[in-house]
Design an enzyme around this catalytic site. Structure first.
Site, PDB file in Angstrom:
ATOM      1  N   ARG A  11       0.852  -1.186   0.000  1.00 21.75           N
ATOM      2  CA  ARG A  11       0.000   0.000   0.000  1.00 21.75           C
ATOM      3  C   ARG A  11       0.888   1.236   0.000  1.00 21.75           C
ATOM      4  NH1 ARG A  11      -2.564   2.983   4.638  1.00 21.75           N
ATOM      5  NH2 ARG A  11      -3.957   4.436   3.587  1.00 21.75           N
ATOM      6  N   HIS A  46      -2.974  11.025   0.883  1.00 21.94           N
ATOM      7  CA  HIS A  46      -2.421  10.794   2.223  1.00 21.94           C
ATOM      8  C   HIS A  46      -1.849  12.128   2.710  1.00 21.94           C
ATOM      9  CE1 HIS A  46      -0.960   7.307   4.896  1.00 21.94           C
ATOM     10  NE2 HIS A  46      -0.614   8.408   5.540  1.00 21.94           N
ATOM     11  N   GLU A  81      -7.386   8.361   6.316  1.00 23.55           N
ATOM     12  CA  GLU A  81      -7.638   9.005   7.602  1.00 23.55           C
ATOM     13  C   GLU A  81      -8.115  10.455   7.476  1.00 23.55           C
ATOM     14  OE1 GLU A  81      -4.295   8.462  10.209  1.00 23.55           O
ATOM     15  OE2 GLU A  81      -4.447   6.294  10.162  1.00 23.55           O
ATOM     16  N   ASN A 116      -7.493   1.703   9.785  1.00 22.50           N
ATOM     17  CA  ASN A 116      -6.186   1.784  10.447  1.00 22.50           C
ATOM     18  C   ASN A 116      -6.421   1.747  11.949  1.00 22.50           C
ATOM     19  OD1 ASN A 116      -5.227   2.210   7.877  1.00 22.50           O
ATOM     20  ND2 ASN A 116      -4.739   4.377   8.182  1.00 22.50           N
ATOM     21  N   TYR A 119      -4.299   1.538  15.715  1.00 25.18           N
ATOM     22  CA  TYR A 119      -3.044   1.542  16.466  1.00 25.18           C
ATOM     23  C   TYR A 119      -3.246   1.306  17.953  1.00 25.18           C
ATOM     24  CZ  TYR A 119      -0.611   3.171  12.347  1.00 25.18           C
ATOM     25  OH  TYR A 119      -0.062   3.242  11.086  1.00 25.18           O
ATOM     26  N   GLU A 152      -3.468  -0.216   8.051  1.00 22.96           N
ATOM     27  CA  GLU A 152      -2.296   0.185   8.841  1.00 22.96           C
ATOM     28  C   GLU A 152      -2.439  -0.366  10.242  1.00 22.96           C
ATOM     29  OE1 GLU A 152      -1.285   4.352   9.102  1.00 22.96           O
ATOM     30  OE2 GLU A 152      -1.739   4.661   6.978  1.00 22.96           O
TER      31      GLU A 152
HETATM   32  C1  FCB Z   1      -1.223   7.021  10.668  1.00 22.50           C
HETATM   33  C2  FCB Z   1      -0.819   7.602   9.348  1.00 22.50           C
HETATM   34  C3  FCB Z   1       0.533   7.190   8.862  1.00 22.50           C
HETATM   35  C4  FCB Z   1       1.540   7.099   9.991  1.00 22.50           C
HETATM   36  C5  FCB Z   1       0.980   6.304  11.131  1.00 22.50           C
HETATM   37  C6  FCB Z   1       1.930   6.135  12.288  1.00 22.50           C
HETATM   38  O1  FCB Z   1      -2.128   7.852  11.302  1.00 22.50           O
HETATM   39  O2  FCB Z   1      -1.767   7.276   8.348  1.00 22.50           O
HETATM   40  O3  FCB Z   1       0.927   8.085   7.855  1.00 22.50           O
HETATM   41  O4  FCB Z   1       1.932   8.358  10.354  1.00 22.50           O
HETATM   42  O5  FCB Z   1      -0.194   6.876  11.604  1.00 22.50           O
END
Ligand code: FCB
Length: 451
Positions: A86, A130, A175, A299, A301, A354
Site C-alpha cells: 500500500r 495521504h 484518515e 487503520n 493503532y 495500517e
Molecule cells: C497514521 C498515518 C501514517 C503514519 C501512522 C503512524 O495515522 O496514516 O501516515 O503516520 O499513523
C-alpha cells in the site's frame, strides 16, 4: 521462526485463505525528491518548512529517498514475501497545482513502481490522498473550498484511467479525521489551522470528494475495487460513571461514527457532546457520499480511553505503550471490528490498512532486535483472527510501515519500520521484525521457515 512469538495454529488456520499480507507507506513520508521532475509543493512541504511546526524542523525533502531507491525497496518487499504493498500518490507530483496540467514525469514514476511490483507478484494498493494537498489548491481555499472536492474527483479519474487496470485496490482518502481535526482544528498537521468549525466543514468536503471520486471513477469504467481508509479505535470508559460512559460515546461518535455514519447511514451522528456540524452540507450530498464501497480500509493503532476526571484517569497500559506513548491494546482491534459489524449492516470486506508501532530501535552490529514490535504484530494478527472467527469479513493486514520514515510533526525520531533506515547513508537493514513477518507469512501459507 522465533518460537515464543509464533502465531497460534488456530490463527494460522483462520487466516490461511483469502487473506493478504502487506506493508504500507505514504508518499511524503518516504519519497523525498520534493522538487524533482516537475513536482510542485504540497501543504506538507509548506508546513514542514515553517519554523516551529515539526520536531527539530525536520522535513520530508529527502526522507527515505524512495523516489530514487524504489527498485531496492521493492526487492526488500519481495524478500519479506508480502502479497501486497500500500502506497500513496503525491497529487502535486502528478498534477503540480492540483488543477490544470498533468506532469508526465510524475505519472511515470508510479507507472514504473506498479509494474515493478507486479513483476514481483506484489499487488499494488494505491491511496489517492495521504494528506499532501497541492499547495496550488490550498492557495484557492484548500479543503474549505467545495471546488477542491471537484478537483479531487478529476485527479481520481485520471489515476484510475492511468493505473486502474493494474491496481488491486484504490483508496480515496487516508484518515480524513487527521486531515480535518489535526490539520484544521488542532494545528498539529498541515495546513496548521486551529478552527473547530472549519474542521467540521473540511470533514464534509473530504467525504464529498470521496463520493465524487467514486462516481467519476465508475463513470470512467474503472473496475478496480474502490474504498476509503478510516482511522478507528475502540473506546473504553475509564470508569462506569455516567459521565465517563457519556464521554466514551461522544468519542466514538466523533472519531468512528463521524465518517462511518455518512457513508453507510446517510447522516452525521446526532450525539450529545458534538460541538460543530458542517455548515456546508448541500441537498444531495449524502447520496454522493454514500456510494457503495468495494472495501473498507481501517487503520488501528490503539484504543481511546475516555475519562472525565481531573486529572484524567490514565489508561492502564497493562501491555505497555509504544514510543509514541500509544497504549498497546490488541484486544481493542477485535472489539472495534466486531462492534462495527453489529452497528453497520452490509459492510464490504475490510482490510486493516495500517497497524504498527514506533519503537526506540537501535542498530547494533548490523541487527535490530525489536522484540516489542514482533509482540505487537503477533498480538494484532491474533486479534484479527478472533474477529474473523466472529464473522468479520476481513481480508488483509498491512504493517505500518515497510521503512522507518518521516513521522509527520514527530520527524525522523519515531521508527515504525520493519526495515531500519540509516538516514545519513540511506542504508536499509531488515529488523528482526521483518524476518519474523517473513516467517509468519510463510507459516500461514504452510511454507517452511527461512533459516
Ligand atoms: C497514521 C498515518 C501514517 C503514519 C501512522 C503512524 O495515522 O496514516 O501516515 O503516520 O499513523
Amino acid at each position: 521462526m522465533n518460537q515464543p512469538f509464533a502465531l497460534s495454529p488456530r490463527t494460522r488456520a483462520t487466516l490461511a485463505h483469502d487473506f493478504a499480507w502487506g506493508v504500507a507507506t505514504s508518499a511524503y513520508q518516504i519519497e523525498g525528491a520534493a522538487q524533482e521532475d516537475g513536482k510542485a509543493p504540497s501543504i506538507w512541504d509548506t508546513f514542514s518548512h515553517t519554523p516551529g511546526k515539526t520536531a527539530r524542523g525536520e522535513t520530508g525533502d529527502l526522507a527515505c529517498d524512495h523516489y530514487h531507491r524504489w527498485p531496492g525497496d521493492v526487492a526488500l518487499m519481495a524478500d519479506i514475501g508480502v502479497d501486497a504493498y500500500r502506497f500513496s500518490i503525491a497529487w502535486s507530483r502528478v498534477q503540480p497545482l492540483g488543477h490544470g496540467a498533468w506532469n508526465e514525469a510524475g505519472l511515470a514514476f508510479y507507472d514504473k513502481l506498479v509494474d515493478a511490483l507486479l513483476a514481483r507478484g506484489i499487488r499494488p494498493s494505491a491511496t489517492l490522498y495521504h494528506w499532501d494537498l497541492p499547495q496550488g489548491l490550498q492557495d484557492r481555499g484548500g479543503w474549505a473550498a467545495r471546488d477542491t472536492a471537484l478537483r479531487f474527483a478529476e485527479y481520481a479519474e485520471r489515476i484510475g484511467r492511468y493505473l486502474g487496470d493494474r491496481l488491486a485496490t484504490l483508496s480515496t482518502h487516508n484518515e480524513p479525521w487527521c486531515t480535518a481535526t489535526l490539520g484544521h482544528e488542532r494545528g498539529q498537521f498541515a495546513p496548521g489551522d486551529r478552527d473547530p468549525a472549519l474542521a467540521a466543514d473540511v470533514s464534509h468536503h473530504l467525504l464529498l470528494s470521496h463520493g465524487l471520486a467514486l462516481q467519476a471513477l465508475r463513470a470512467a469504467g474503472c473496475t478496480t475495487p474502490l474504498g476509503i481508509v478510516l482511522n478507528q479505535s475502540s473506546v473504553t470508559a475509564a470508569t462506569d460513571s455516567p459521565a465517563d460512559r457519556a464521554r466514551a460515546a461522544t468519542e466514538y461518535a466523533s472519531f468512528v461514527r463521524w465518517y462511518m455514519d455518512p457513508i453507510f447511514q446517510g447522516a452525521y451522528p446526532q450525539d450529545a457532546g458534538i460541538a460543530h456540524y458542517p455548515r456546508n452540507v448541500q441537498p444531495g450530498d449524502f447520496a454522493i457520499i454514500g456510494q457503495p464501497l468495494d472495501f473498507l480500509g481501517i487503520n488501528y493503532y490503539t484504543r481511546i480511553w475516555a475519562s472525565t476526571a481531573t486529572p484524567p484517569v490514565p489508561a492502564p497500559c497493562a501491555q505497555g505503550a509504544s514510543d509514541m506513548g500509544w497504549e498497546i491494546y490488541p484486544e481493542g482491534l477485535t472489539e472495534l471490528l466486531t462492534g462495527l459489524q453489529q452497528r453497520y449492516m452490509g459492510l464490504p470486506p475490510i482490510y486493516l490498512m495500517e497497524n504498527g508501532m514506533a519503537n526506540a530501535d537501535s542498530l547494533v552490529d548490523g541487527r535490530v532486535a525489536d522484540d516489542k514490535r514482533i509482540d505487537y504484530m503477533r498480538g494484532h494478527i491474533e486479534a484479527i483472527a478472533r474477529a474473523r472467527e466472529a464473522g468479520v469479513d476481513i481480508r488483509g493486514f498491512f504493517y505500518w510501515s515497510l521503512l522507518d520514515n518521516y513521522e509527520w510533526d514527530s520527524g525522523y525520531a519515531k521508527r515504525f519500520g520493519l526495515v531500519h533506515v540509516d538516514y545519513a547513508t540511506q542504508q536499509r537493514t531488515l529488523k528482526d521484525s521483518a524476518l519474523w513477518y517473513r516467517d509468519a507469512i510463510a507459516s500461514v501459507r504452510g511454507e517452511p521457515a527461512h533459516g
